[in-house]
Design an enzyme around this catalytic site. Structure first.
Site, short mmCIF file in Angstrom:
data_model
loop_
_atom_site.label_atom_id
_atom_site.label_comp_id
_atom_site.label_asym_id
_atom_site.label_seq_id
_atom_site.Cartn_x
_atom_site.Cartn_y
_atom_site.Cartn_z
N GLU A 25 7.28 7.78 27.38
CA GLU A 25 6.14 8.24 27.84
C GLU A 25 5.22 9.65 27.90
OE1 GLU A 25 6.48 7.13 32.61
OE2 GLU A 25 6.41 9.66 32.71
N ASP A 79 3.26 17.81 38.75
CA ASP A 79 3.87 18.11 38.30
C ASP A 79 4.86 20.03 38.47
OD1 ASP A 79 4.79 16.21 35.68
OD2 ASP A 79 2.34 16.96 35.97
N TYR A 122 9.09 3.12 38.47
CA TYR A 122 9.85 5.05 38.01
C TYR A 122 10.01 5.11 39.13
CZ TYR A 122 9.35 9.37 36.36
OH TYR A 122 9.47 10.49 36.52
#
Lengths: 273, 411
Positions: free
Chosen positions: A51, A62, A180
């Protein structure tokens, strides 16, 4: 039909009684050529798929480790074109390797959505996850979904623990390649280990969603084992690997050795008894 | 979704899936509260008895001398907290309580939204964390101390150039992990749906009051209205009531060192379509879509994106978006202080600067201008002192030479 590389990977692994281990890396981090060597080391050490994150100026999903990697890559001249080049170089060597791209929405729309998906497909990308486009927005204003279909690319969606029934259904229906699954709320990072044991694997299987990869906060072989035990088909490890790159930023040989060792240990944790 | 999340082709809700339930919960609480008389009563009582609404409108006595222009100032600087920001934090804090949230997070640039958030949290007993770029915390130091005095935790963000953009990212990251007990109190009419709508609805009181006040004073609507635009909350608050009229509206962006340099924050004039901070709008960005750092002497306008409704109002042409440079804003800051005894915020000084520019272009034209004085400038005095001192605008005797602030060739 969109790319089958992820589906085929899960089939192969099931036959071998293995879970999937998928490392995450920021493309062109710390620079394009080192990035290529890092990714090669990951694959050669047993990664089942990759990924890859396209560096962005404002990665709001993030944590600090990946933020810094994004910044470093951009400071060293990363562009969307250069990132596609790295992928294309990998694709020439590894024909069957599933490659997923994690890209923030603005990089997609700035290139033109159709062109972005088309160029990604040409570079060898199998699947695209846009973390700041929830399923509700996937075709509401800009059509990410259609662009993916036209380019033969899997649309990856994130299934968070707090989604309602309707959202789970539409994620299960739309998602291709892999689902995911979030191990916890929050942002990426190895500091906060995954705390809650998601019970949505069963729900997603019932809804016929694609195979599941568990991500966020997974940094050790024990975590990978735990992910498989609670029902995931595999695990994604990002920040823990990116940190190794950061820690060895001035010594490439050491960096590659450390990455290889970490990937081997994480992959080993996916072998079922 | 209960409300339309779009403004023409702009707007939307571009956040990680994990935040969608929190946004939908907020939208529902807002819609319910709009129809709940007891909520509306509490909101209006607080606006009246705590924040100090209605704010007055002041006619400039001296600034316009030698011209036939009249300039009215809508005095949001007199609102409790020192800026228009207090209007909408009261609404959002009441919504947070309605949703059972016990903690508030917010981003702040100039610190005005941070101060407003801190004061309402102190009043309503909510836990408060403010994200502020380290660069901004330095240039708006008085506001950092004000927030801490009122019990807020101020977290300085050091990534990037450490201004408002990074504070926004950091607040979003906090929220992704904390939304169960935390409300993210966005400070401007930007961000993902439903924030642009909620903030506008809680800020439109500015224009509604101004509409009545100017009619009472002049017997007619003004010839033009000016408001500064960073994210766009004071501007949309002023403009909303006037959108259906034909009054020319000016949104004044930070021109920084000039909009043809790379040091400005003129998103509407120089931006490109894109998705940032939760919405499809205009951003300052490069070819790949990487968001640029903006620049302005005014921390509150230093933002590389814009609320989606402003992007729409630019596209329809209803609002004229223009820019004032750092120097023009600093000059207006000094002139209003000198001639009217009002120290404006550097943000609001941009709106005034553009009004002064149009006044000077047509000194003999009879015209009535309305400027939204969105905040007071106490927070800016140390920063402006340093700038003036460095540029030799303050003499040996301590006197300020206003003529030196914006030398002729800059105009």
């Amino acid at each position: 039909m969109t790319s089958q590389r992820f589906n085929q990977m899960f089939k192969r692994l099931e036959a071998k009684h293995e879970g999937a281990f998928v490392p995450f890396a920021t493309l062109c981090h710390p620079d394009p050529s080192t990035s290529f060597r890092i990714l090669k080391a990951m694959i050669d050490s047993g990664a089942d798929a990759l990924e890859l994150g396209l560096p962005f100026s404002d990665p709001c999903a993030d944590g600090l480790i990946i933020q810094k990697a994004n910044r470093r890559a951009l400071n060293n001249g990363a562009t969307t074109d250069l990132c596609f080049e790295v992928i294309s170089n990998l694709r020439h060597i590894y024909e069957d390797l599933p490659i997923s791209l994690l890209v923030y929405a603005n990089l997609v729309v700035a290139r033109g959505i159709d062109k972005f998906y088309q160029d990604a497909a040409e570079a060898g990308v199998d699947a695209i996850l846009v973390p700041d486009v929830p399923v509700e927005m996937l075709d509401a204003q800009h059509n990410f979904k259609l662009a993916a279909q036209k380019a033969g690319i899997n649309t990856i969606l994130i299934a968070p623990p707090n989604a309602d029934e309707k959202t789970f259904e539409s994620i299960a229906k739309t998602c291709e390649g892999y689902t995911y699954v979030l191990s916890r709320f929050g942002i990426t990072g190895a500091e906060n280990e995954f705390g809650r044991h998601p019970d949505e694997f069963k729900k997603l299987k019932e809804l016929n969603a694609p195979h599941t990869l568990l991500g966020f906060g997974i940094s050790k072989p024990e975590h990978v084992k735990e992910a498989l035990r609670i029902g995931a088909d595999g695990a994604i490890v990002g920040s823990a690997l990116v940190r190794i790159i950061e820690d060895h930023i001035d010594n490439q040989d050491e960096m590659l050795k450390a990455i290889a060792a970490k990937v081997q240990s994480l992959k080993a944790a996916t072998l079922k008894d | 979704m209960l409300l339309n999340p779009y403004f023409g082709k702009f707007g939307g809700m571009y956040v990680p899936e994990v935040l969608v339930p929190a946004l939908l919960q907020l939208e529902k609480a807002f819609v319910d509260a709009q129809n709940d008389p007891s909520f509306q009563k509490e909101l209006h009582d607080l606006l009246r008895t705590y924040a100090g609404r209605p704010t007055t409108m002041t006619l400039c006595r001296n600034l316009t001398s030698g011209t036939k222009t009249k300039i009215y100032l809508k005095r949001e600087d007199l609102l409790h907290g020192g800026a228009h920001k207090t209007n909408q934090v009261i609404g959002q804090a009441l919504l947070a309580k309605r949703m059972g949230k016990t903690r508030i997070i917010a981003e702040t640039g100039a610190g005005q939204h941070g101060v407003a958030t801190a004061l309402i949290c102190a009043l309503l007993g909510l836990k408060c964390t403010i994200y502020m770029g380290a660069t901004d915390a330095k240039r708006q130091m008085p506001n950092v101390f004000r927030m801490r005095l009122m019990g807020a935790e101020v977290k300085e963000v050091t990534t990037g150039v450490a201004t408002l953009k990074e504070a926004c990212n950091e607040a979003l990251r906090d929220w992704a992990g904390s939304f169960e007990n935390t409300h993210y109190m966005i400070g401007t009419a930007a961000g993902p749906h439903p924030f642009p709508t909620i903030v506008r609805e809680y800020q439109k009181v500015i224009g509604e009051e101004a509409y009545e006040q100017i009619l009472e004073r002049e017997g007619k609507l003004p010839d033009a209205i000016f408001a500064c635009v960073g994210g766009g909350s004071n501007a949309i608050g002023m403009f909303t009531k006037f959108l259906p009229t034909s009054v020319p509206l000016y949104g004044v962006e930070p021109g920084g060192l000039g909009i043809n340099t790379d040091k400005h924050g003129a998103t509407l004039e120089k931006g490109e379509d894109g998705i940032f901070f939760g919405a499809y709008s205009l951003n300052l960005q490069n070819r790949d879509g990487q968001i640029h750092e903006s620049y302005s002497v005014s921390a509150g306008l230093d933002f590389p994106s814009i609320g989606p409704q402003h992007a729409y109002l630019k596209e329809t042409g209803r609002v004229n978006y223009v820019a004032a440079t750092d120097n023009e804003a600093l000059e207006a800051f000094a002139l209003l202080s000198l001639h009217e005894g009002i120290i404006p915020a550097l943000e609001s000084s941009h709106a005034l600067a553009y009004a002064l520019k149009l006044m000077r272009e047509n000194p003999q034209k009879e015209q009535t201008f309305l400027v939204n004085l969105s905040g007071r400038g106490d927070k800016d005095i140390f920063n402006v002192y340093d700038i003036f001192k460095k540029r030799g605008i303050i003499g040996e005797d301590g006197q300020i030479d206003v003529a030196k602030i914006n030398p002729k060739e800059d105009k």
